[in-house]
Scaffold this motif. Structure first.
Motif, PDB file in Angstrom:
ATOM      1  N   ARG A 166       0.806  -1.245   0.011  1.00 12.78           N
ATOM      2  CA  ARG A 166       0.070  -0.065  -0.019  1.00 12.78           C
ATOM      3  C   ARG A 166       0.878   1.206  -0.037  1.00 12.78           C
ATOM      4  O   ARG A 166       0.308   2.361  -0.315  1.00 12.78           O
ATOM      5  N   HIS A 167       2.218   1.034   0.386  1.00 11.31           N
ATOM      6  CA  HIS A 167       2.871   2.471   0.524  1.00 11.31           C
ATOM      7  C   HIS A 167       4.178   2.301  -0.529  1.00 11.31           C
ATOM      8  O   HIS A 167       4.519   3.409  -0.926  1.00 11.31           O
ATOM      9  N   THR A 168       4.650   1.319  -0.765  1.00 12.77           N
ATOM     10  CA  THR A 168       5.712   1.112  -1.914  1.00 12.77           C
ATOM     11  C   THR A 168       5.107  -0.002  -2.878  1.00 12.77           C
ATOM     12  O   THR A 168       5.288  -1.224  -2.627  1.00 12.77           O
ATOM     13  N   SER A 169       4.663   0.681  -4.014  1.00  9.28           N
ATOM     14  CA  SER A 169       4.043  -0.114  -4.967  1.00  9.28           C
ATOM     15  C   SER A 169       5.181  -0.969  -5.644  1.00  9.28           C
ATOM     16  O   SER A 169       6.021  -0.284  -6.335  1.00  9.28           O
ATOM     17  N   PRO A 170       4.930  -2.483  -5.768  1.00  7.93           N
ATOM     18  CA  PRO A 170       6.079  -3.345  -6.430  1.00  7.93           C
ATOM     19  C   PRO A 170       5.516  -3.793  -7.693  1.00  7.93           C
ATOM     20  O   PRO A 170       4.407  -3.170  -8.228  1.00  7.93           O
ATOM     21  N   ALA A 171       6.282  -4.285  -8.554  1.00 11.27           N
ATOM     22  CA  ALA A 171       5.974  -4.553  -9.730  1.00 11.27           C
ATOM     23  C   ALA A 171       4.952  -5.766  -9.769  1.00 11.27           C
ATOM     24  O   ALA A 171       4.254  -6.057 -10.703  1.00 11.27           O
ATOM     25  N   ALA A 172       5.176  -6.443  -8.699  1.00  6.63           N
ATOM     26  CA  ALA A 172       4.178  -7.591  -8.787  1.00  6.63           C
ATOM     27  C   ALA A 172       4.287  -8.120  -7.299  1.00  6.63           C
ATOM     28  O   ALA A 172       5.035  -7.944  -6.451  1.00  6.63           O
ATOM     29  N   LEU A 173       3.087  -8.532  -6.839  1.00  4.98           N
ATOM     30  CA  LEU A 173       2.567  -9.041  -5.367  1.00  4.98           C
ATOM     31  C   LEU A 173       2.202 -10.367  -5.446  1.00  4.98           C
ATOM     32  O   LEU A 173       1.172 -11.034  -6.071  1.00  4.98           O
ATOM     33  N   ILE A 174       2.913 -11.450  -4.659  1.00  6.21           N
ATOM     34  CA  ILE A 174       2.540 -12.768  -4.701  1.00  6.21           C
ATOM     35  C   ILE A 174       2.136 -13.161  -3.032  1.00  6.21           C
ATOM     36  O   ILE A 174       2.902 -13.114  -2.125  1.00  6.21           O
ATOM     37  N   LEU A 175       1.139 -13.514  -3.023  1.00  7.08           N
ATOM     38  CA  LEU A 175       0.440 -13.992  -1.662  1.00  7.08           C
ATOM     39  C   LEU A 175       0.636 -15.677  -1.755  1.00  7.08           C
ATOM     40  O   LEU A 175      -0.638 -16.021  -2.481  1.00  7.08           O
ATOM     41  N   GLU A 176       1.080 -16.167  -0.836  1.00  9.04           N
ATOM     42  CA  GLU A 176       1.232 -17.658  -0.715  1.00  9.04           C
ATOM     43  C   GLU A 176       0.540 -18.091   0.534  1.00  9.04           C
ATOM     44  O   GLU A 176       0.965 -17.668   1.494  1.00  9.04           O
ATOM     45  N   SER A 177      -0.473 -19.007   0.353  1.00  9.09           N
ATOM     46  CA  SER A 177      -0.900 -19.842   1.763  1.00  9.09           C
ATOM     47  C   SER A 177      -1.449 -18.644   2.671  1.00  9.09           C
ATOM     48  O   SER A 177      -1.291 -18.871   3.877  1.00  9.09           O
ATOM     49  N   SER A 178      -1.881 -17.451   2.120  1.00 13.98           N
ATOM     50  CA  SER A 178      -2.295 -16.417   3.183  1.00 13.98           C
ATOM     51  C   SER A 178      -3.764 -16.501   3.356  1.00 13.98           C
ATOM     52  O   SER A 178      -4.623 -17.522   3.123  1.00 13.98           O
ATOM     53  N   PHE A 179      -4.267 -15.428   3.787  1.00 14.52           N
ATOM     54  CA  PHE A 179      -5.559 -15.382   4.591  1.00 14.52           C
ATOM     55  C   PHE A 179      -6.276 -13.939   4.485  1.00 14.52           C
ATOM     56  O   PHE A 179      -5.551 -13.067   4.293  1.00 14.52           O
ATOM     57  N   THR A 180      -7.441 -14.000   4.497  1.00 12.17           N
ATOM     58  CA  THR A 180      -8.307 -12.983   4.482  1.00 12.17           C
ATOM     59  C   THR A 180      -7.967 -11.945   5.676  1.00 12.17           C
ATOM     60  O   THR A 180      -7.827 -10.560   5.589  1.00 12.17           O
ATOM     61  N   SER A 181      -8.050 -12.340   6.836  1.00  9.03           N
ATOM     62  CA  SER A 181      -8.034 -11.669   8.161  1.00  9.03           C
ATOM     63  C   SER A 181      -7.588 -12.514   9.185  1.00  9.03           C
ATOM     64  O   SER A 181      -8.287 -13.664   8.992  1.00  9.03           O
ATOM     65  N   ALA A 182      -7.375 -12.155  10.262  1.00  9.95           N
ATOM     66  CA  ALA A 182      -7.136 -12.949  11.486  1.00  9.95           C
ATOM     67  C   ALA A 182      -8.406 -13.133  12.149  1.00  9.95           C
ATOM     68  O   ALA A 182      -8.372 -14.347  12.612  1.00  9.95           O
ATOM     69  N   GLU A 183      -9.353 -12.424  12.018  1.00 14.04           N
ATOM     70  CA  GLU A 183     -10.832 -13.012  12.583  1.00 14.04           C
ATOM     71  C   GLU A 183     -11.333 -13.997  11.757  1.00 14.04           C
ATOM     72  O   GLU A 183     -11.995 -15.098  12.145  1.00 14.04           O
ATOM     73  N   ALA A 184     -11.091 -14.050  10.278  1.00 17.21           N
ATOM     74  CA  ALA A 184     -11.556 -15.051   9.610  1.00 17.21           C
ATOM     75  C   ALA A 184     -11.116 -16.413   9.992  1.00 17.21           C
ATOM     76  O   ALA A 184     -11.456 -17.625   9.922  1.00 17.21           O
TER      77      ALA A 184
END
Length: 274
Positions: A164-182
């Motif tokens: 959100r603060h330093t925009s990269p060329a690509a973002l990879i999210l692996e085995s992640s989650f929507t939120s801690a509450e979820a």
């Protein structure tokens, strides 16, 4: 009847007691730098790689420890945000894959992990993620169009937060989650997790504030973070996020999937980091 009342009272005490543990002990239950150890178990030199030790300043005077491991023929730089347990020395297999994909690797430990200073807490880890991304851009002179953020599990939330603060060329999210509450809702369906969860790690919300192209990597066999989180993250991401479905468990799916995992990452990088 007296026995039934006693059993009901005991069950109620256990329910309330564990609920109190969930509420007050969240930081310690989620942040696990001591498992398996804070000590570094290995180093890039063990694989024959050149590397540089890094001391990266975060906020409030905390210094973070990390490594810079160059690739043989780099096309960009990846910042790897690891999961909630262990330290950077437990990620050599991941580093090997990223180097083979032509990426110089920056990997670091959050505060309280490995050789980094401080103690782990959510606000601090967000600060660390932003500080490392900013340091790579300003101190190493790597422009955003040459950077990739790759976060695994808890690291996915931090990678999305930093993007959100330093925009990269690509973002990879692996085995992640929507939120801690979820995640808490999945693990403890009999508790009012909406009221008990103090941690946020709101990955889906962070994605709505990013501009980078996104690759979601997840296994249908993930026993910790169910696959439905991947679908929800894909829907939350701006534009048309890609979804790479792998196989295997939460911690080793990237190894179990082998070539399918590596080829999926390579195709995504070829599109956005030629």
């Amino acid at each position: 009847m007296r026995l039934l009342l006693s059993l009901a009272a005991a069950a109620g005490l256990i329910y309330v007691g564990f609920g109190a543990l969930l509420f007050f002990g969240q930081e310690r239950m989620v942040h696990l730098p001591q498992i398996p150890s804070r000590e570094l178990q290995s180093a890039p030199a063990d694989r024959g790689w050149d590397y540089q030790d890094l001391a990266i300043p975060s906020t409030d005077g905390v210094t973070l420890h990390g490594w810079r491991i160059p690739a043989d023929s780099p096309r960009g730089v990846v910042i790897f945000f690891h999961g909630n347990a262990g330290n950077i020395s437990h990620r050599l297999d991941t580093i090997a894959i990223l180097r083979d994909l032509g990426l110089d690797v920056i990997i670091f430990d959050y505060r309280g992990y490995g050789q980094s200073e401080g103690s782990a807490h959510e606000a601090g880890l967000h600060e660390d993620a932003r500080a490392v991304a900013r340091w790579v851009r300003e101190e190493l002179g790597v422009p955003g169009e040459r950077m990739v953020f790759h976060g695994r599990s808890l690291g996915g939330a931090l990678a999305a937060s930093a993007a959100r603060h330093t925009s990269p060329a690509a973002l990879i999210l692996e085995s992640s989650f929507t939120s801690a509450e979820a995640v808490a809702r999945d693990l403890y369906p009999f508790y009012p997790t909406r009221w008990l969860t103090r941690l946020e790690y709101a990955t889906a919300d962070y994605l709505t504030e990013t501009r980078a192209p996104v690759l979601i990597v997840h296994s249908r066999d993930d026993e910790i973070i169910p696959y439905h989180h991947a679908r929800s993250l894909r829907e939350a991401a701006p534009g048309e996020a890609q979804l790479l479905t792998i196989r295997g468990d939460h911690n080793t799916g990237f190894l179990t999937s082998g070539r399918a995992y590596r080829d999926g990452l390579r195709q995504f990088l070829d599109q956005h980091l030629p």
